[in-house]
Enzyme design. Structure first.
Site, PDB file in Angstrom:
ATOM      1  N   SER A  14      -0.473   6.736  -4.827  1.00  0.00           N
ATOM      2  CA  SER A  14      -1.120   7.979  -5.250  1.00  0.00           C
ATOM      3  C   SER A  14      -2.582   7.720  -5.553  1.00  0.00           C
ATOM      4  CB  SER A  14      -0.420   8.509  -6.509  1.00  0.00           C
ATOM      5  OG  SER A  14      -1.142   9.561  -7.097  1.00  0.00           O
ATOM      6  N   GLU A  53      -2.150   2.672  -6.822  1.00  0.00           N
ATOM      7  CA  GLU A  53      -2.905   3.855  -7.250  1.00  0.00           C
ATOM      8  C   GLU A  53      -4.368   3.744  -6.828  1.00  0.00           C
ATOM      9  OE1 GLU A  53      -1.997   4.050 -11.426  1.00  0.00           O
ATOM     10  OE2 GLU A  53      -3.351   2.411 -11.945  1.00  0.00           O
ATOM     11  N   CYS A  54      -4.884   4.850  -6.306  1.00  0.00           N
ATOM     12  CA  CYS A  54      -6.273   5.018  -5.883  1.00  0.00           C
ATOM     13  C   CYS A  54      -6.679   3.925  -4.893  1.00  0.00           C
ATOM     14  CB  CYS A  54      -7.199   5.088  -7.083  1.00  0.00           C
ATOM     15  SG  CYS A  54      -8.751   5.970  -6.714  1.00  0.00           S
ATOM     16  N   GLY A  55      -7.481   2.943  -5.308  1.00  0.00           N
ATOM     17  CA  GLY A  55      -7.904   1.904  -4.376  1.00  0.00           C
ATOM     18  C   GLY A  55      -6.737   1.160  -3.760  1.00  0.00           C
TER      19      GLY A  55
END
Length: 455
Positions: free
Chosen positions: A433, A330-332
């Site tokens: 994501s 997720e993200c990073g």
């Protein structure tokens, strides 16, 4: 037993520094403390944890149910002497402007805690009385019990402020803190610098504690915030049926990847996972015998050069995914799995290369806000689920993966009236994501991750 909420009139009034100082000062008095943070924040709780010596817990009125928040608070406060809850933004700021959902005020009422209001008085005098009066009476059901002045100009300024507030009923002035640049934590584009990169030293913590001892009436604060009765914990954590064989889940944790809710990790453990921590920055190889990986958010863009140079880790990560192993990013963590990261100066750094896009950093926000995720039922990885989370990033995908028709698992909306958009990019058994999910909003998500890894 004591408990209180540190709230602000707005963002940037000094809630985090004050919270850290209170945690340190109360510990110096021999009290055990349990910190909490309201809202979808990873950085402030990290600093809480470093000062308090126990994990700080996130409370959130929008991502998580009232029952979940109350149970988490009561369970975490079973044992410690003081519960210190740092609020988010301004006291009444939340999901939208129509009601209190997701706000610090809502959480204080759910938990039955008094509010200590922090006011930045650096450019204020008698008007502070009107501000406090307004915050007290905006919601009569809320107990705004005390006020702490921050950034006072000196003893004369404090006397003036105390005179102004003297006629405001049912408010206790607990003191005034001078402007102190040495107590200010460094910041960058997503907020404060993380504790993984810049942890407060023992000297800084002692300094914070000393400032609060010198300028606040901590004895009055504790009397004001004594709980009428200790919280009643439900100590029975729900445990799913465990897998038949051990499931080793690798957790990426270092300066580049450190955004994790403690609840998410514990829910994985309750589902039967053994957590194995490693560093994509510093370790040349993945830990042996892993069945799954969880790549959390953080600052891969800040450490892009080092991540790119660790070619053995990038290759092993790619091979792990190509072999059909379970990965959640997720993200990073998602950024790390793309072709590369391009910084704001236009420099390119190669990453793992699973997703056919480059992450381009921008100088302004690309996305900020809560997100409700519906996992579509027509997939071979997850059952149909509703999960809540948030997103906060300065980067964008070039090109957009949805445009390239990469398989997606999520339908996302930030507002009830909005149309949904596709997200949650799938490659084999890798789900990535931009959205940080809180597994506490639907623990089935964590259980399914472990099931996939054990298959």
């Amino acid at each position: 037993m004591y408990g209180f909420v540190i709230a602000g009139t707005q963002s940037g009034v000094g809630k985090t520094t004050l919270t850290l100082g209170l945690l340190a000062a109360l510990r110096k008095r021999g009290l055990s403390v349990q910190p909490f943070k309201i809202g979808p924040d990873f950085i402030d709780p990290g600093h809480h944890t470093a000062v308090a010596g126990v994990p700080s817990r996130n409370l959130d009125g929008w991502m998580l149910s009232r029952a979940y928040n109350t149970a988490m608070f009561n369970r975490s406060l079973h044992g410690p002497d003081v519960g210190v809850v740092e609020g988010m933004m301004g006291l009444f700021d939340g999901y939208d402007g129509k009601n209190e959902a997701g706000s610090t005020a809502e959480m204080a009422k759910w938990l039955g805690l008094p509010v200590l209001l922090v006011v930045d008085v650096s450019a204020m005098a008698r008007s502070v009385a009107a501000v406090i009066h307004g915050f007290q009476h905006f919601d009569p059901a809320l107990n705004v019990a005390g006020v702490i002045f921050n950034k006072i100009g000196g003893p004369g300024h404090l006397t003036y402020l105390e005179e102004a507030v003297r006629d405001v009923p049912n408010i206790t002035v607990l003191g005034g803190l001078p402007a102190d640049e040495t107590s200010t934590l460094p910041e960058r584009h997503l907020g404060l610098v993380t504790r993984e990169e810049k942890q407060l030293s023992a000297g800084q913590i002692d300094h914070l504690a000393g400032v609060l001892e010198d300028h606040l009436d901590l004895s009055s604060l504790l009397r004001l915030c004594a709980l009428p009765q200790p919280p009643t914990p439900n100590l029975q954590a729900h445990r799913a049926p465990l897998p038949d064989s051990p499931v080793r889940f690798g957790i990426a944790w270092d300066e580049a990847f450190c955004f994790y809710y403690p609840d998410n990790l514990e829910l994985l453990e309750q589902a039967g996972a053994t957590l194995v921590f490693f560093s994509p920055l510093h370790d040349p190889h993945l830990p042996p015998n892993l069945h799954g990986l969880y790549l959390g958010g953080g600052y891969p863009e800040v450490h892009a050069r080092t991540l790119a140079a660790n070619t053995s880790m990038r290759q092993e990560m790619k091979d792990f995914i190509q072999d059909g192993k379970t990965v959640y990013a997720e993200c990073g963590g998602f950024m790390y799995l793309t072709q590369g990261i391009q910084d704001v100066e236009g420099h390119d750094f190669p990453m793992v290369g699973v997703y056919p896009t480059v992450v381009r950093m921008r100088s302004r926000l690309s996305a900020l806000g809560y997100a409700e995720v519906a996992i579509t039922p027509t997939n071979d990885l997850f059952p149909a689920l509703q999960v809540r989370g948030h997103e906060f990033h300065y980067s964008e995908l070039m090109p957009d993966l949805a445009v390239k028709q990469t398989r997606t698992l999520y339908q996302v909306r930030q507002r009830a009236a909005e149309a949904t958009r596709p997200e949650g990019y799938v490659y084999k058994r890798c789900l990535a994501s931009y959205i940080h999910l809180h597994f506490g909003s639907n623990p089935t998500f964590a259980r399914q991750l472990v099931r996939l890894a054990s298959a």
